[in-house]
Design an enzyme around this catalytic site. Structure first.
Site, PDB file in Angstrom:
ATOM      1  N   ARG A   1      11.842  45.902 -15.396  1.00 49.10           N
ATOM      2  CA  ARG A   1      11.247  44.847 -16.238  1.00 49.10           C
ATOM      3  C   ARG A   1      10.609  45.406 -17.518  1.00 49.10           C
ATOM      4  O   ARG A   1       9.577  44.902 -17.977  1.00 49.10           O
ATOM      5  CB  ARG A   1      10.191  44.036 -15.460  1.00 49.10           C
ATOM      6  CG  ARG A   1      10.674  43.442 -14.177  1.00 49.10           C
ATOM      7  CD  ARG A   1      11.689  42.342 -14.361  1.00 49.10           C
ATOM      8  NE  ARG A   1      12.187  41.887 -13.094  1.00 49.10           N
ATOM      9  CZ  ARG A   1      13.318  42.325 -12.539  1.00 49.10           C
ATOM     10  NH1 ARG A   1      14.072  43.215 -13.151  1.00 49.10           N
ATOM     11  NH2 ARG A   1      13.717  41.855 -11.380  1.00 49.10           N
TER      12      ARG A   1
ATOM     13  N   CYS B   1       8.066  34.838 -11.494  1.00 49.05           N
ATOM     14  CA  CYS B   1       7.249  35.725 -10.666  1.00 49.05           C
ATOM     15  C   CYS B   1       6.120  36.311 -11.511  1.00 49.05           C
ATOM     16  O   CYS B   1       6.367  36.801 -12.609  1.00 49.05           O
ATOM     17  CB  CYS B   1       8.100  36.861 -10.104  1.00 49.05           C
ATOM     18  SG  CYS B   1       9.091  36.310  -8.716  1.00 49.05           S
TER      19      CYS B   1
ATOM     20  N   GLU C   1       4.033  41.074 -14.068  1.00 49.76           N
ATOM     21  CA  GLU C   1       5.334  41.120 -14.744  1.00 49.76           C
ATOM     22  C   GLU C   1       5.232  40.259 -16.012  1.00 49.76           C
ATOM     23  O   GLU C   1       5.836  40.538 -17.032  1.00 49.76           O
ATOM     24  CB  GLU C   1       6.414  40.559 -13.816  1.00 49.76           C
ATOM     25  CG  GLU C   1       7.755  40.459 -14.507  1.00 49.76           C
ATOM     26  CD  GLU C   1       8.841  39.860 -13.642  1.00 49.76           C
ATOM     27  OE1 GLU C   1       9.056  40.351 -12.527  1.00 49.76           O
ATOM     28  OE2 GLU C   1       9.482  38.901 -14.100  1.00 49.76           O
TER      29      GLU C   1
HETATM   30  N1  EPU Z   1       8.661  36.413   0.726  1.00 51.43           N
HETATM   31  C1  EPU Z   1       7.674  35.994   1.575  1.00 51.43           C
HETATM   32  N2  EPU Z   1       6.786  35.064   1.130  1.00 51.43           N
HETATM   33  C2  EPU Z   1       6.839  34.548  -0.131  1.00 51.43           C
HETATM   34  C3  EPU Z   1       7.855  34.979  -0.987  1.00 51.43           C
HETATM   35  C4  EPU Z   1       8.761  35.922  -0.544  1.00 51.43           C
HETATM   36  O1  EPU Z   1       7.580  36.445   2.707  1.00 51.43           O
HETATM   37  O2  EPU Z   1       6.005  33.694  -0.468  1.00 51.43           O
HETATM   38  C5  EPU Z   1       9.644  37.395   1.209  1.00 51.43           C
HETATM   39  C6  EPU Z   1      11.022  36.787   1.332  1.00 51.43           C
HETATM   40  O3  EPU Z   1      11.201  36.144   2.549  1.00 51.43           O
HETATM   41  C7  EPU Z   1      11.925  37.998   1.168  1.00 51.43           C
HETATM   42  C8  EPU Z   1      11.121  38.892   0.207  1.00 51.43           C
HETATM   43  O4  EPU Z   1       9.786  38.441   0.244  1.00 51.43           O
HETATM   44  O5  EPU Z   1      12.055  38.677   2.375  1.00 51.43           O
HETATM   45  C9  EPU Z   1      11.671  38.834  -1.213  1.00 51.43           C
HETATM   46  O6  EPU Z   1      11.562  37.506  -1.708  1.00 51.43           O
HETATM   47  P1  EPU Z   1      12.631  36.862  -2.720  1.00 51.43           P
HETATM   48  O7  EPU Z   1      13.988  36.960  -2.152  1.00 51.43           O
HETATM   49  O8  EPU Z   1      12.141  35.520  -3.090  1.00 51.43           O
HETATM   50  O9  EPU Z   1      12.647  37.833  -3.966  1.00 51.43           O
HETATM   51  P2  EPU Z   1      11.458  38.368  -4.857  1.00 51.43           P
HETATM   52  O10 EPU Z   1      11.511  39.853  -4.789  1.00 51.43           O
HETATM   53  O11 EPU Z   1      10.168  37.712  -4.559  1.00 51.43           O
HETATM   54  C10 EPU Z   1      12.937  38.600  -7.025  1.00 51.43           C
HETATM   55  C11 EPU Z   1      12.647  38.444  -8.481  1.00 51.43           C
HETATM   56  C12 EPU Z   1      12.832  36.971  -8.875  1.00 51.43           C
HETATM   57  C13 EPU Z   1      14.218  36.489  -8.507  1.00 51.43           C
HETATM   58  C14 EPU Z   1      14.419  36.699  -7.002  1.00 51.43           C
HETATM   59  C15 EPU Z   1      15.808  36.280  -6.505  1.00 51.43           C
HETATM   60  C16 EPU Z   1      10.892  40.026  -9.118  1.00 51.43           C
HETATM   61  C17 EPU Z   1       9.450  40.254  -9.346  1.00 51.43           C
HETATM   62  N3  EPU Z   1      11.256  38.809  -8.732  1.00 51.43           N
HETATM   63  O12 EPU Z   1      11.918  37.881  -6.317  1.00 51.43           O
HETATM   64  O13 EPU Z   1      12.690  36.881 -10.257  1.00 51.43           O
HETATM   65  O14 EPU Z   1      14.386  35.133  -8.838  1.00 51.43           O
HETATM   66  O15 EPU Z   1      14.230  38.115  -6.697  1.00 51.43           O
HETATM   67  O16 EPU Z   1      16.772  37.106  -7.030  1.00 51.43           O
HETATM   68  O17 EPU Z   1      11.701  40.923  -9.314  1.00 51.43           O
HETATM   69  C18 EPU Z   1      11.617  35.731 -12.098  1.00 51.43           C
HETATM   70  O18 EPU Z   1      12.620  35.417 -12.662  1.00 51.43           O
HETATM   71  O19 EPU Z   1      10.515  35.774 -12.668  1.00 51.43           O
HETATM   72  C19 EPU Z   1      11.704  36.004 -10.723  1.00 51.43           C
HETATM   73  C20 EPU Z   1      10.924  35.366  -9.950  1.00 51.43           C
END
Ligand code: EPU
Length: 345
Positions: free
Chosen positions: A186, A259, A337
């Site tokens: 990022r 995020c 971020e």
């Molecule tokens: N999770 C939880 N509780 C929550 C949220 C997530 O337990 O409230 C767990 C999920 O179950 C999963 C893990 O955390 O096991 C990862 O969650 P998720 O798949 O939602 O991905 P993320 O790492 O939280 C990233 C990107 C997002 C993008 C998603 C999907 C970052 C900081 N965030 O989120 O990007 O949409 O992957 O590809 O890298 C953005 O565009 O700002 C953004 C949010």
């Protein structure tokens, strides 16, 4: 109001920009969070020449300027922004169609930095080009996404990007290849100390001593991406799945900046394992927690949402609470971020 922004300065700006300049403009109207105090000057130059003239004038007068794209990864504090906010969406018109060139097994596609990232994704799918689906659902402009190396679990801008044209504070336009950009998670940094800078017309190497100060940030004008021919139906199906999951997991309809925190790097304790920022905030029991009009989303804990006329201070207080709680419970330091700018009230 900035002390440098006297009547003559205002007159000069109005002559240059006409209806495209506003004074004391609320930034809440220009950010996806829908918060933010007044910008001294809010300027939307209509073309590159006007943008160059504006930057050159601001530098001469030592007036600070802040470049913004779509305002979708931005938290502007309640005290607003001193100096000039320059929004690029007009001069780097995103409605202009991408330029494509086919080379052997690949297609390069060049788009203006003001184009919505989602329009680039849609264009790639419609043309049967693979390589942009990772960015589906990320709001904002192509320029902003490159600047932040925006991404998802499926990839980030650096994977598809080939080169950019940038406008330097000196008014020159330079082509910068991927190898001369330092991409991190990022984050994109320019290494102008050792960057070989070649313009299209003068094919030579220059040592350029640009410092990465607010006044000398290069402005991304366009981006060239390398994509690969693929079955459009397959791409469409993949896109539908990605967007469906996103809508299910994230509060996509409420004002936020996506995020809020970066995912921490390896989180080690009793062996190596990894937890996302969302999971840590969730485990800390903070889902649904409210301060003022801001709320930690009950759907995805890494989203802070503007539930009801929040102030930037409410969002920042919630973020601080999440940071402190996660630090105490899991010994992990979360880093935003979202880009936080402007002054406190
Ligand atoms: N999770 C939880 N509780 C929550 C949220 C997530 O337990 O409230 C767990 C999920 O179950 C999963 C893990 O955390 O096991 C990862 O969650 P998720 O798949 O939602 O991905 P993320 O790492 O939280 C990233 C990107 C997002 C993008 C998603 C999907 C970052 C900081 N965030 O989120 O990007 O949409 O992957 O590809 O890298 C953005 O565009 O700002 C953004 C949010």
């Amino acid at each position: 109001m900035n002390i440098n922004m006297d009547t003559d300065s205002k007159k000069w700006l109005t002559t240059l920009l006409g209806k495209n300049v506003r004074f004391d403009e609320p930034m809440s109207g220009h950010t996806s969070f829908r918060v933010g105090g007044l910008a001294d000057v809010y300027a939307a130059p209509e073309n590159l020449e006007t943008l160059k003239a504006l930057i050159s004038w601001a530098m001469q007068k030592s007036i600070q300027y802040t470049i913004i794209g779509g305002g979708t990864n931005l938290l502007v504090r309640d005290g607003g922004i001193r100096g000039i906010v320059i929004v690029l969406t007009k001069c780097l018109d995103g409605h202009k169609l991408p330029r494509t060139e086919t080379e052997k097994d690949r297609v390069t596609i060049t788009v203006r930095a003001g184009m919505r990232l989602q329009n680039l994704c849609r264009f790639a799918i419609a043309d049967g080009l693979k390589g942009m689906n990772f960015a589906l659902g990320i709001p904002g402009t192509v320029g902003g996404a490159v600047r932040m190396n925006a991404g998802t679990a499926y990839g980030s801008m650096e994977t598809a990007l080939d080169s950019v044209n940038v406008l330097l504070p000196t008014g020159q336009v330079r082509t910068v290849g991927k190898k001369d950009m330092d991409f991190e998670y990022r984050k994109l940094s320019w290494n102008f100390h050792d960057l070989p800078l070649t313009t299209k017309n003068e094919n030579r190497t220059t040592k350029h001593k640009t410092q990465n100060t607010k006044h000398s940030q290069p402005v991304i004008l366009d981006g060239k991406f390398t994509l690969y021919p693929a079955d459009p139906e397959k791409l469409k199906k993949e896109a539908e799945d990605i967007l469906r999951i996103r809508r299910k997991k994230q509060p996509t309809k409420l004002p936020s900046a996506g995020c809020f925190f970066k995912n921490p790097s390896l989180f080690c304790k009793n062996g190596v394992y990894r937890k996302s920022a969302g999971e840590l905030i969730d485990l800390a029991g903070l889902k649904g927690k409210r301060i003022g009009g801001a709320e930690i989303s009950p759907r995805h804990a890494n989203f802070i949402i503007n539930r009801d006329r929040a102030k930037a201070a409410d969002i920042l207080a919630l973020a601080e609470l999440a940071r402190e709680t996660v630090s105490e419970m899991f010994d992990v330091k979360l880093e935003p971020e979202v880009k936080i700018i402007g002054e406190q009230e």
